[in-house]
Scaffold this active site. Structure first.
Site, PDB file in Angstrom:
ATOM      1  N   ARG A 157      34.216  37.063  47.386  1.00  0.00           N
ATOM      2  CA  ARG A 157      33.879  35.658  47.068  1.00  0.00           C
ATOM      3  C   ARG A 157      33.317  34.943  48.275  1.00  0.00           C
ATOM      4  O   ARG A 157      33.256  35.750  49.457  1.00  0.00           O
ATOM      5  CB  ARG A 157      35.091  34.955  46.728  1.00  0.00           C
ATOM      6  N   HIS A 158      32.547  33.802  48.104  1.00  0.00           N
ATOM      7  CA  HIS A 158      32.086  33.161  49.276  1.00  0.00           C
ATOM      8  C   HIS A 158      33.409  32.860  50.239  1.00  0.00           C
ATOM      9  O   HIS A 158      34.311  32.913  49.739  1.00  0.00           O
ATOM     10  CB  HIS A 158      31.485  31.925  48.408  1.00  0.00           C
ATOM     11  N   ASN A 164      37.639  24.007  47.721  1.00  0.00           N
ATOM     12  CA  ASN A 164      38.711  24.886  47.680  1.00  0.00           C
ATOM     13  C   ASN A 164      39.724  24.193  48.281  1.00  0.00           C
ATOM     14  O   ASN A 164      40.956  24.194  47.957  1.00  0.00           O
ATOM     15  CB  ASN A 164      38.322  26.044  48.225  1.00  0.00           C
ATOM     16  N   ARG A 207      27.657  27.636  48.650  1.00  0.00           N
ATOM     17  CA  ARG A 207      28.841  28.022  49.445  1.00  0.00           C
ATOM     18  C   ARG A 207      28.770  30.152  49.448  1.00  0.00           C
ATOM     19  O   ARG A 207      28.946  30.372  50.455  1.00  0.00           O
ATOM     20  CB  ARG A 207      30.093  28.163  48.649  1.00  0.00           C
ATOM     21  N   GLU A 227      29.179  30.662  39.466  1.00  0.00           N
ATOM     22  CA  GLU A 227      30.452  30.350  39.047  1.00  0.00           C
ATOM     23  C   GLU A 227      30.634  29.962  37.474  1.00  0.00           C
ATOM     24  O   GLU A 227      29.468  29.253  36.973  1.00  0.00           O
ATOM     25  CB  GLU A 227      31.148  29.540  39.712  1.00  0.00           C
ATOM     26  N   TYR A 238      43.372  20.518  38.895  1.00  0.00           N
ATOM     27  CA  TYR A 238      44.226  20.878  37.789  1.00  0.00           C
ATOM     28  C   TYR A 238      45.073  19.583  37.335  1.00  0.00           C
ATOM     29  O   TYR A 238      45.011  19.635  36.017  1.00  0.00           O
ATOM     30  CB  TYR A 238      44.929  21.859  38.145  1.00  0.00           C
ATOM     31  N   ALA A 250      46.155  22.860  27.871  1.00  0.00           N
ATOM     32  CA  ALA A 250      46.990  23.880  27.112  1.00  0.00           C
ATOM     33  C   ALA A 250      46.209  24.943  26.391  1.00  0.00           C
ATOM     34  O   ALA A 250      46.609  26.200  26.220  1.00  0.00           O
ATOM     35  CB  ALA A 250      47.847  23.050  26.371  1.00  0.00           C
ATOM     36  N   HIS A 292      31.776  34.425  43.286  1.00  0.00           N
ATOM     37  CA  HIS A 292      32.779  33.358  42.991  1.00  0.00           C
ATOM     38  C   HIS A 292      34.080  34.120  42.370  1.00  0.00           C
ATOM     39  O   HIS A 292      33.906  34.952  41.609  1.00  0.00           O
ATOM     40  CB  HIS A 292      32.192  32.411  42.114  1.00  0.00           C
TER      41      HIS A 292
END
Length: 370
Positions: A157-158, A164, A207, A227, A238, A250, A292
């Site tokens: 990954r980057h 992040n 990135r 990504e 989230y 959900a 990603h």
């Protein structure tokens, strides 16, 4: 011969069960099929069940290629597990001689109505005949692009991004301080490896490009490596998704592979988008792919033969490099952590995935962030 035929018939019944009861789309009947009678049996079976048949014939008469194949592939097969190497070699050479006495290749005139590809000496030449549909054309494309040259694919990954650090998904932010350190560490690692004719691929996102820039070598940008598009949830935490779109949150937990973000993508969409990348990876030799989390999961799942249920939960941490080396019957994986601190972005599937769950249950597996 009776036993071999009985095994073939049983395997064909398995093919039928897979295509009808399990809703399969393509079945590979992996057998030698060296005689015209055996191929006629397959064609009759296909006609009775309404299936199309595409034969793949590999013809190799180069003794060097045959010797290398026996050493690298056949002697490591389950057939010769725990067998003495010399005895296994002698046995397999006897097999070849045995097949020679019965082998009738596809005939360019007599079998001109059949759909098939002939591969000569592991890809030095091809003969394609009577391709009927899109699936058969994709099979031809795939077989004409794979090779057996020893190589390794490096996936990472980057470097850690600014988003992040604060627990936000997607976006197009640059590298954090730790992310820049990883880019430098990656450059040192690649230099130490002395990889022959290494190609470097990135996405179009900032990135991955900043990570590649530190290598000081040419790199190729692929939009297909961008990504997964989180749609209306781009750049959200989230916790914010749970707050504003609890039902969507959900539903994604219930079927993460097939769930599509509103105005965005699903993992299933991403797999389709990455098909050209995978095909090109099969054609290439040594490649470093700087990508990603979701993209790396899809590529890893392809090379490690993971299921759709496993794919979205494969752990692909920041600041680690995975070295994939294709070998007989699989892929060897080496994980190298470059010892640069980074946040954890991996979220496991929660126990409760019901739409009526409490927020605490929904957020139970969210990784810590600022």
């Amino acid at each position: 011969m009776k036993i071999r035929k009985a095994c073939a018939v049983t395997a064909l019944h398995d093919v039928s069960a897979y295509l009808t009861q399990e809703q399969g789309q393509v079945a590979v009947f992996d057998a030698t099929n060296t005689t015209r009678d055996r191929r006629e049996m397959i064609l009759r079976f296909a006609k009775e069940n309404g299936y199309k048949v595409f034969f793949v014939e590999s013809i190799c008469d180069d003794p060097d290629i045959i010797a290398a194949n026996i050493t690298q592939v056949k002697l490591t097969s389950p057939d010769y597990e725990d067998c003495d190497r010399e005895e296994a070699l002698e046995d397999f050479l006897k097999r070849i001689e045995c097949y020679k006495t019965n082998y009738l290749p596809l005939d360019d005139e007599r079998d001109r109505s059949l759909s098939y590809i002939k591969i000569f000496n592991v890809g030095s030449r091809y003969l394609v005949n009577h391709v009927l549909d899109h699936i058969q054309s994709r099979i031809v494309y795939y077989l004409m692009n794979i090779h057996v040259t020893p190589r390794s694919i490096y996936l990472c990954r980057h470097g850690e991004s600014e988003l992040n650090v604060v627990g936000r998904i997607g976006g197009d932010s640059g590298l954090s301080r730790h992310g820049s350190k990883f880019a430098s560490a990656l450059a040192a690692f690649i230099q130490e490896q002395s990889i022959k004719e290494l190609k470097v691929w990135t996405s179009h996102m900032k990135r991955t490009i900043q990570t590649a820039e530190a290598l000081g070598v040419p790199y190729e940008q692929w939009k297909a490596l961008n990504e997964i598009d989180a749609g209306v949830c781009e750049e959200m935490m989230y916790e914010e998704i749970q707050q504003h779109y609890p039902e969507e949150f959900a539903l994604r937990d219930q079927d993460k592979y097939r769930y599509r973000y509103p105005k965005g993508e699903s993992y299933e969409d991403l797999v389709q988008r990455l098909e050209p990348v995978i095909m090109e990876l099969e054609r290439q030799e040594n490649v470093l792919v700087i990508c990603h989390q979701a993209v790396m999961r899809c590529l890893l799942a392809y090379f490690l033969d993971k299921t759709a249920e496993e794919l979205p939960y494969l752990n692909c941490p920041l600041h680690s490099v995975l070295k994939l080396t294709p070998v007989a019957y699989g892929c060897k994986v080496e994980s190298i952590f470059l010892n640069i601190e980074a946040v954890n972005t991996h979220r496991d599937k929660p126990v409760n995935v019901d739409v009526s769950r409490e927020s605490e249950e929904a957020l139970d597996t969210v990784p810590a962030h600022v």
